[in-house]
Motif scaffolding. Sequence first.
Motif, PDB file in Angstrom:
ATOM      1  N   ARG A  30      -3.502  -5.593  -5.588  1.00 30.44           N
ATOM      2  CA  ARG A  30      -3.106  -4.363  -6.278  1.00 30.44           C
ATOM      3  C   ARG A  30      -3.685  -3.120  -5.621  1.00 30.44           C
ATOM      4  O   ARG A  30      -2.993  -2.107  -5.452  1.00 30.44           O
ATOM      5  CB  ARG A  30      -3.527  -4.395  -7.748  1.00 30.44           C
ATOM      6  N   MET A  31      -4.962  -3.169  -5.246  1.00 31.94           N
ATOM      7  CA  MET A  31      -5.648  -1.971  -4.774  1.00 31.94           C
ATOM      8  C   MET A  31      -5.752  -1.880  -3.256  1.00 31.94           C
ATOM      9  O   MET A  31      -6.398  -0.981  -2.735  1.00 31.94           O
ATOM     10  CB  MET A  31      -7.063  -1.925  -5.374  1.00 31.94           C
ATOM     11  N   ASN A  32      -5.114  -2.825  -2.537  1.00 32.21           N
ATOM     12  CA  ASN A  32      -5.282  -2.878  -1.079  1.00 32.21           C
ATOM     13  C   ASN A  32      -6.768  -2.834  -0.742  1.00 32.21           C
ATOM     14  O   ASN A  32      -7.232  -2.006   0.047  1.00 32.21           O
ATOM     15  CB  ASN A  32      -4.530  -1.735  -0.385  1.00 32.21           C
ATOM     16  N   GLY A  33      -7.513  -3.749  -1.380  1.00 28.02           N
ATOM     17  CA  GLY A  33      -8.957  -3.789  -1.207  1.00 28.02           C
ATOM     18  C   GLY A  33      -9.355  -3.886   0.257  1.00 28.02           C
ATOM     19  O   GLY A  33      -8.709  -4.569   1.050  1.00 28.02           O
ATOM     20  N   GLY A  34     -10.417  -3.177   0.603  1.00 32.52           N
ATOM     21  CA  GLY A  34     -10.857  -3.194   1.989  1.00 32.52           C
ATOM     22  C   GLY A  34     -12.330  -2.884   2.128  1.00 32.52           C
ATOM     23  O   GLY A  34     -12.971  -2.376   1.199  1.00 32.52           O
ATOM     24  N   ALA A  35     -12.868  -3.204   3.296  1.00 32.24           N
ATOM     25  CA  ALA A  35     -14.268  -2.926   3.611  1.00 32.24           C
ATOM     26  C   ALA A  35     -14.500  -3.199   5.086  1.00 32.24           C
ATOM     27  O   ALA A  35     -13.805  -4.022   5.690  1.00 32.24           O
ATOM     28  CB  ALA A  35     -15.201  -3.811   2.767  1.00 32.24           C
ATOM     29  N   TYR A  36     -15.457  -2.481   5.648  1.00 35.10           N
ATOM     30  CA  TYR A  36     -15.876  -2.705   7.033  1.00 35.10           C
ATOM     31  C   TYR A  36     -14.694  -2.684   8.006  1.00 35.10           C
ATOM     32  O   TYR A  36     -14.562  -3.522   8.894  1.00 35.10           O
ATOM     33  CB  TYR A  36     -16.692  -3.997   7.148  1.00 35.10           C
ATOM     34  N   THR A  57       8.424 -13.091  -5.803  1.00 36.41           N
ATOM     35  CA  THR A  57       7.585 -13.084  -4.614  1.00 36.41           C
ATOM     36  C   THR A  57       7.854 -11.781  -3.868  1.00 36.41           C
ATOM     37  O   THR A  57       8.989 -11.503  -3.482  1.00 36.41           O
ATOM     38  CB  THR A  57       7.877 -14.284  -3.700  1.00 36.41           C
ATOM     39  N   LEU A  58       6.810 -10.967  -3.716  1.00 38.05           N
ATOM     40  CA  LEU A  58       6.932  -9.675  -3.055  1.00 38.05           C
ATOM     41  C   LEU A  58       6.299  -9.735  -1.674  1.00 38.05           C
ATOM     42  O   LEU A  58       5.164 -10.212  -1.515  1.00 38.05           O
ATOM     43  CB  LEU A  58       6.256  -8.581  -3.882  1.00 38.05           C
ATOM     44  N   SER A  59       7.016  -9.269  -0.676  1.00 40.29           N
ATOM     45  CA  SER A  59       6.488  -9.242   0.684  1.00 40.29           C
ATOM     46  C   SER A  59       5.491  -8.099   0.837  1.00 40.29           C
ATOM     47  O   SER A  59       5.405  -7.194  -0.012  1.00 40.29           O
ATOM     48  CB  SER A  59       7.623  -9.040   1.684  1.00 40.29           C
ATOM     49  N   ASN A  60       4.757  -8.137   1.922  1.00 37.46           N
ATOM     50  CA  ASN A  60       3.829  -7.052   2.256  1.00 37.46           C
ATOM     51  C   ASN A  60       4.555  -5.708   2.211  1.00 37.46           C
ATOM     52  O   ASN A  60       4.082  -4.743   1.615  1.00 37.46           O
ATOM     53  CB  ASN A  60       3.245  -7.316   3.655  1.00 37.46           C
ATOM     54  N   GLU A  61       5.731  -5.661   2.824  1.00 39.65           N
ATOM     55  CA  GLU A  61       6.495  -4.412   2.887  1.00 39.65           C
ATOM     56  C   GLU A  61       6.905  -3.932   1.486  1.00 39.65           C
ATOM     57  O   GLU A  61       6.849  -2.737   1.183  1.00 39.65           O
ATOM     58  CB  GLU A  61       7.747  -4.589   3.753  1.00 39.65           C
ATOM     59  N   GLU A  62       7.308  -4.869   0.634  1.00 41.07           N
ATOM     60  CA  GLU A  62       7.742  -4.495  -0.720  1.00 41.07           C
ATOM     61  C   GLU A  62       6.600  -3.951  -1.567  1.00 41.07           C
ATOM     62  O   GLU A  62       6.828  -3.216  -2.531  1.00 41.07           O
ATOM     63  CB  GLU A  62       8.381  -5.701  -1.417  1.00 41.07           C
ATOM     64  N   TYR A  76      -3.649   3.632   1.568  1.00 41.27           N
ATOM     65  CA  TYR A  76      -5.096   3.529   1.385  1.00 41.27           C
ATOM     66  C   TYR A  76      -5.446   3.301  -0.094  1.00 41.27           C
ATOM     67  O   TYR A  76      -5.176   4.147  -0.934  1.00 41.27           O
ATOM     68  CB  TYR A  76      -5.770   4.795   1.910  1.00 41.27           C
ATOM     69  N   ARG A  77      -6.027   2.133  -0.382  1.00 40.55           N
ATOM     70  CA  ARG A  77      -6.472   1.736  -1.728  1.00 40.55           C
ATOM     71  C   ARG A  77      -5.357   1.862  -2.772  1.00 40.55           C
ATOM     72  O   ARG A  77      -5.602   2.200  -3.921  1.00 40.55           O
ATOM     73  CB  ARG A  77      -7.697   2.554  -2.154  1.00 40.55           C
ATOM     74  N   HIS A  78      -4.135   1.528  -2.363  1.00 42.42           N
ATOM     75  CA  HIS A  78      -3.009   1.676  -3.279  1.00 42.42           C
ATOM     76  C   HIS A  78      -1.876   0.732  -2.887  1.00 42.42           C
ATOM     77  O   HIS A  78      -1.676   0.443  -1.705  1.00 42.42           O
ATOM     78  CB  HIS A  78      -2.497   3.126  -3.238  1.00 42.42           C
ATOM     79  N   SER A  79      -1.145   0.253  -3.907  1.00 41.32           N
ATOM     80  CA  SER A  79       0.080  -0.507  -3.681  1.00 41.32           C
ATOM     81  C   SER A  79       1.133  -0.043  -4.674  1.00 41.32           C
ATOM     82  O   SER A  79       0.834   0.689  -5.617  1.00 41.32           O
ATOM     83  CB  SER A  79      -0.159  -2.014  -3.855  1.00 41.32           C
ATOM     84  N   GLU A  80       2.354  -0.492  -4.449  1.00 42.45           N
ATOM     85  CA  GLU A  80       3.451  -0.185  -5.373  1.00 42.45           C
ATOM     86  C   GLU A  80       3.688  -1.347  -6.348  1.00 42.45           C
ATOM     87  O   GLU A  80       4.782  -1.481  -6.907  1.00 42.45           O
ATOM     88  CB  GLU A  80       4.739   0.107  -4.584  1.00 42.45           C
TER      89      GLU A  80
END
Length: 297
Positions: A130-136, A158-163, A168-172
């Motif tokens: 959901r949040m496009n979690g990331g670090a380092y 089933t949703l693809s990466n593109e869908e 940054y720290r966000h998805s649709e």
Amino acid sequence: MTEMPSVRGKLKKDAPLAKLVWFKAGGHADWLFEPADRDDLVEFIASIPETMPVMALGLGSNMIIRDGGVEGVVVKLGKAFASVEKLDDVTLKCGGGAHGVLVSSAARDAGIGGLEFLRSIPGTVGGFVRMNGGAYGRETCEILIEAEVLLRDGSVRTLSNEELGYSYRHSELPEGAIVLSATFRGHPEKPEAIQAEMDRIQEARENSQPVRTRTGGSTFKNPEGGKAWEHVDAAGCRGLTRGDAQVSEKHCNFLINLGNASASDIEQLGEDVRDKVKAHSGVELEWEIQRVGRKSG
């Protein structure tokens, strides 16, 4: 009063949430549902009124639950949603409730590199998606192939990466959707090299972040061309308090609960910091921490 459907899992009315989030503050959920398994969850969501809000809750690490509590249903995914399955030499399918430590360890054991950063994010797969979690220097969108999600109307897609429309720290990802599983792809790597990278990340995190406190993780998104903590520090906010809420002195993009801070104390302290940074540098910091629920009881 809405009559709730029968379930095989646990369904509790007016359930306290403070103990389920890292800040250890905040109000109750109108309903808290811990499904027994996937079918239990799908049937439940399909049975409740479509107007009833639904919110998934993972580890509650990057979240403020406001003192007035959360309307509708909070869904907490348990062990039935924490599986990790190896699909091929570089691909894992992970349940929405699987912890980042479990996923990265499974990847190490399978000789799959590139997922080490998940170990340093205190959350579950659903939150990462959901949040496009990331670090380092890495983000979920770099390793995600697709996610299986339960939509608010009870349908599974089933949703693809593109869908998922990552930024940054966000998805649709649609409002009220629950991540059932996600498929991640890495690259072949020796387990000992993966472990060394995980150790490096863990040491860096221990040294720079207040990991053994009641905190919510990174509070603000990094603004364009800079680091949020640098702006907070420059504005003189390191150690700033409101009630029992404090800007961490160890890493000033972290807020901490010194003991008895209310969710309102924590959120308002964040707003104090935003105001001071805006006045000092003109930079408008954006919240990274999710703030959910009613502001007052």
